[in-house]
Design an enzyme around this catalytic site. Structure first.
Site, PDB file in Angstrom:
ATOM      1  N   ASP A  12       4.287   0.387  12.885  1.00 29.33           N
ATOM      2  CA  ASP A  12       5.029   1.474  13.557  1.00 29.33           C
ATOM      3  C   ASP A  12       4.757   2.798  12.835  1.00 29.33           C
ATOM      4  OD1 ASP A  12       6.387   0.711  11.207  1.00 29.33           O
ATOM      5  OD2 ASP A  12       8.335   1.382  11.975  1.00 29.33           O
ATOM      6  N   ASP A  17       2.988   3.221   6.601  1.00 29.32           N
ATOM      7  CA  ASP A  17       2.089   2.415   7.436  1.00 29.32           C
ATOM      8  C   ASP A  17       0.677   3.012   7.386  1.00 29.32           C
ATOM      9  OD1 ASP A  17       4.097   0.763   9.555  1.00 29.32           O
ATOM     10  OD2 ASP A  17       4.900   2.626   8.760  1.00 29.32           O
TER      11      ASP A  17
HETATM   12  C1  BDR Z   1       9.955   0.057   5.970  1.00 31.73           C
HETATM   13  O1  BDR Z   1      10.655   0.883   6.879  1.00 31.73           O
HETATM   14  C2  BDR Z   1       9.827   1.901   7.356  1.00 31.73           C
HETATM   15  O2  BDR Z   1      10.466   3.149   7.329  1.00 31.73           O
HETATM   16  C3  BDR Z   1       8.580   1.876   6.524  1.00 31.73           C
HETATM   17  O3  BDR Z   1       7.446   2.222   7.310  1.00 31.73           O
HETATM   18  C4  BDR Z   1       8.502   0.462   6.030  1.00 31.73           C
HETATM   19  O4  BDR Z   1       7.813  -0.373   6.936  1.00 31.73           O
HETATM   20  C5  BDR Z   1      10.592   0.173   4.615  1.00 31.73           C
HETATM   21  O5  BDR Z   1      11.935  -0.238   4.669  1.00 31.73           O
HETATM   22 CA    CA Z   2       6.415   0.534   8.736  1.00 25.95          CA
END
Ligand code: BDR
Ligand code: CA
Length: 313
Positions: A12, A17
């Protein structure tokens, strides 16, 4: 058949990511066979656009992108993570439109198809809410039989959450999906939020890495600036990149220094504990050890891989 390990990433994007994807694209031992996209950090239109842009920046325009679920399986999320990643998920820098577009096939169907095409060899890495994977699993419960290894970034294994007092974002965003996946796969590798906190990068070091003369470093410097400032203000001198730790472990399993195998279940009730990943540390339930939990990873190897991914031409 390619000798490389086929790697499918459900994601996402999202600033962390993006770093994980750069690491994956930069691995000689792996072939990224697709990016399946979920809503999470921000809405699906942004996460898909970000994935398309990232593959372009990495010179991997041939890797197919599949749009998936636009929200959790059942219940609306409490909130997204735009306050961390920017309203567009990539730091609101106004990057030019990516070339290319997402495939017509839905992410959940692409996961199933690719699991057949790479049966027994597929490395599946989940970096976002588990909605697409849960849907795929409901459509075909035999999916785990064809996946060689599932690595999930999610959870908080001693209940030190980042989105609620007990829940980590990816699990807390869609607890029902997390329950479906983490009970449907008999074995998986879990890199949780607490491992993330134990593997920070010093902000001043990161700035040096981002000065590398490469388009990847320049792009990443720009899209991560807002979240790095937020992080330094909130969390101090170390920056924490959850998805890149999960990706380091996925790409280089030998780098794990300490792990624990335990039963894990997801709380889907509506009280304070919603989204909790309950780990049966003392094996009181008699349930099988389904989760292999990352406790410590070789920090030098982790950092070297991140640096290499940023500097890559
Ligand atoms: C996860 O939550 C998202 O904000 C980040 O991309 C990561 O996958 C960390 O808690
Ligand atoms: Ca993520």
């Amino acid at each position: 058949m390619s000798e490389k390990i086929p790697l499918l990433i459900d994601t996402d994007p999202g600033v962390d990511d993006a770093l994980a994807l750069l690491m994956a694209f930069n691995s000689d031992a792996h072939e990224v066979v697709g990016l399946t996209i979920a809503a999470g950090n921000v809405g699906l239109a942004h996460t898909v656009r970000n994935a398309l842009k990232l593959r372009e920046v990495a010179g991997c325009g041939h890797v197919p992108v599949f749009a998936g679920c636009g929200g959790p399986l059942v219940h609306a999320p409490r909130e997204d993570a735009a306050h961390v990643h920017g309203r567009d998920g990539f730091g609101d820098v106004g990057y030019p439109d990516p070339s290319g577009r997402a495939e017509a096939e839905h992410a959940a169907l692409a996961i199933l198809r690719l699991s057949h095409e790479h049966a027994g060899r597929l490395l599946l890495v989940a970096l976002g809410p588990l909605t697409n994977l849960a849907l795929a699993l409901r459509l075909d419960p035999t999916l785990p039989q064809r996946v060689a290894r599932l690595v999930v970034m999610g959870g908080a294994v001693t209940a030190h959450g980042n989105i609620t007092p007990v829940a980590e974002f990816n699990v807390g965003f869609d607890p029902e999906a997390a329950h479906v996946v983490l009970s449907g796969f008999p074995k998986y590798d879990l890199a949780d939020w607490e491992a993330t906190l134990a593997h920070g990068f010093h902000h001043r070091e990161v700035e040096k890495w981002l000065a590398a003369p490469s388009p990847r470093a320049a792009f990443y410097d720009a899209i991560s600036r807002q979240t790095r400032l937020w992080s330094e203000d909130r969390r101090g001198q170390y920056w924490h990149s959850a998805d890149s730790l999960a990706m380091a472990w996925a790409l280089e399993p030998d780098g794990a220094v300490e792990m624990a195998e335990r039963p894990l279940a997801v709380e889907t009730g509506f009280g304070l504990a919603r989204g909790l990943t309950a780990v049966d540390w003392n094996r009181q339930t008699g349930a099988a050890d389904n989760a292999r939990i990352l406790l410590r990873y070789d920090q030098a190897r982790f950092e070297a891989r991140v640096q290499a991914a940023l500097a890559a031409a």
